[in-house]
Design an enzyme around this catalytic site. Structure first.
Site, PDB file in Angstrom:
ATOM      1  N   CYS A  60       0.815  -1.220   0.000  1.00  0.00           N
ATOM      2  CA  CYS A  60       0.000   0.000   0.000  1.00  0.00           C
ATOM      3  C   CYS A  60       0.850   1.272   0.000  1.00  0.00           C
ATOM      4  O   CYS A  60       0.581   2.202  -0.751  1.00  0.00           O
ATOM      5  CB  CYS A  60      -0.972  -0.006   1.181  1.00  0.00           C
ATOM      6  SG  CYS A  60      -0.201  -0.015   2.811  1.00  0.00           S
ATOM      7  N   HIS A 103      -2.400   0.719   6.979  1.00  0.00           N
ATOM      8  CA  HIS A 103      -2.744   0.751   5.558  1.00  0.00           C
ATOM      9  C   HIS A 103      -3.002   2.188   5.118  1.00  0.00           C
ATOM     10  O   HIS A 103      -3.468   3.011   5.904  1.00  0.00           O
ATOM     11  CB  HIS A 103      -4.000  -0.096   5.321  1.00  0.00           C
ATOM     12  CG  HIS A 103      -4.323  -0.304   3.882  1.00  0.00           C
ATOM     13  ND1 HIS A 103      -3.562  -1.097   3.055  1.00  0.00           N
ATOM     14  CD2 HIS A 103      -5.327   0.181   3.118  1.00  0.00           C
ATOM     15  CE1 HIS A 103      -4.096  -1.097   1.840  1.00  0.00           C
ATOM     16  NE2 HIS A 103      -5.172  -0.321   1.852  1.00  0.00           N
ATOM     17  N   HIS A 157      -6.064   1.757  -3.967  1.00  0.00           N
ATOM     18  CA  HIS A 157      -4.985   1.286  -3.085  1.00  0.00           C
ATOM     19  C   HIS A 157      -4.454  -0.053  -3.567  1.00  0.00           C
ATOM     20  O   HIS A 157      -4.983  -0.647  -4.507  1.00  0.00           O
ATOM     21  CB  HIS A 157      -5.499   1.174  -1.645  1.00  0.00           C
ATOM     22  CG  HIS A 157      -6.637   0.215  -1.478  1.00  0.00           C
ATOM     23  ND1 HIS A 157      -6.698  -0.685  -0.456  1.00  0.00           N
ATOM     24  CD2 HIS A 157      -7.773  -0.003  -2.198  1.00  0.00           C
ATOM     25  CE1 HIS A 157      -7.812  -1.397  -0.537  1.00  0.00           C
ATOM     26  NE2 HIS A 157      -8.475  -0.991  -1.588  1.00  0.00           N
TER      27      HIS A 157
END
Length: 190
Positions: free
Chosen positions: A46, A104, A116
């Protein structure tokens, strides 16, 4: 090492966010790999995905989501704009404190969606309401922590090319990223 500042008109938040989003769509379905090497496109985690996209527009970003969450200005959920950065926790980090909860990062697309790189799908577009933990029926929205907006003055600190961005990233990590998270929290950065 000197940061070379371009003398071009500053981009607006919307314009730069749109360019980053458009660039990100080019990498849909790129595989996920935790700890992916920075500045390459074979695979992303990510934070390497977000770092790479900003680097494409010569905006120097640190490598990890916990470092990235210290950038920009905090934005309330009801004030989100396309291109804002979204930060999430997970079941392993949700009980930790401060930035240690961050697990994240994603880019807000509007309409309850985000761009993402995630473990099961690689680079993808997800809805906040998407179930990500079947056993507990948890959704992205259940793990949402906060959002940050990269202000225009950071966009004016643009280096000449991706090679320079790599060098500036190393300088960034060895200096500003080494400032303790506790000091940053106390100063209201997160």
């Amino acid at each position: 090492m000197n940061l070379q500042v371009k003398q071009k008109p500053q981009l607006t938040i919307k314009a730069s966010g749109e360019k980053i989003i458009k660039e990100g769509y080019k990498y849909l379905s790129t595989p996920y790999r935790w700890g992916a090497k920075p500045f390459q496109t074979d695979e992303f985690d990510c934070s390497s995905f977000v770092q790479f996209l900003h680097g494409r527009f010569r905006i120097v970003f640190p490598r990890t989501s916990r470092e990235q969450c210290l950038l920009g200005e905090k934005v309330e959920k009801d004030q989100l704009k396309r291109g804002d950065l979204l930060f999430f926790t997970n079941r392993m980090r949700c009980k930790k404190k401060g930035i240690e909860r961050v697990a994240h990062i994603a880019i807000f697309l509007g309409d309850n969606k985000m761009l993402h790189s995630c473990r099961h799908k690689g680079v993808t577009v997800s809805k906040f309401s998407e179930i990500i933990n079947e056993a507990k029926q948890k959704r992205w929205s259940d793990y949402y922590l906060f959002a940050r907006r990269i202000p225009y003055y950071m966009e004016s600190l643009m280096v000449d090319n991706i090679s320079s961005a790599k060098k500036e990233y190393q300088v960034l990590v060895s200096t500003s990223a080494r400032v303790s998270a506790e000091k940053r929290q106390k100063s209201g950065l997160i």
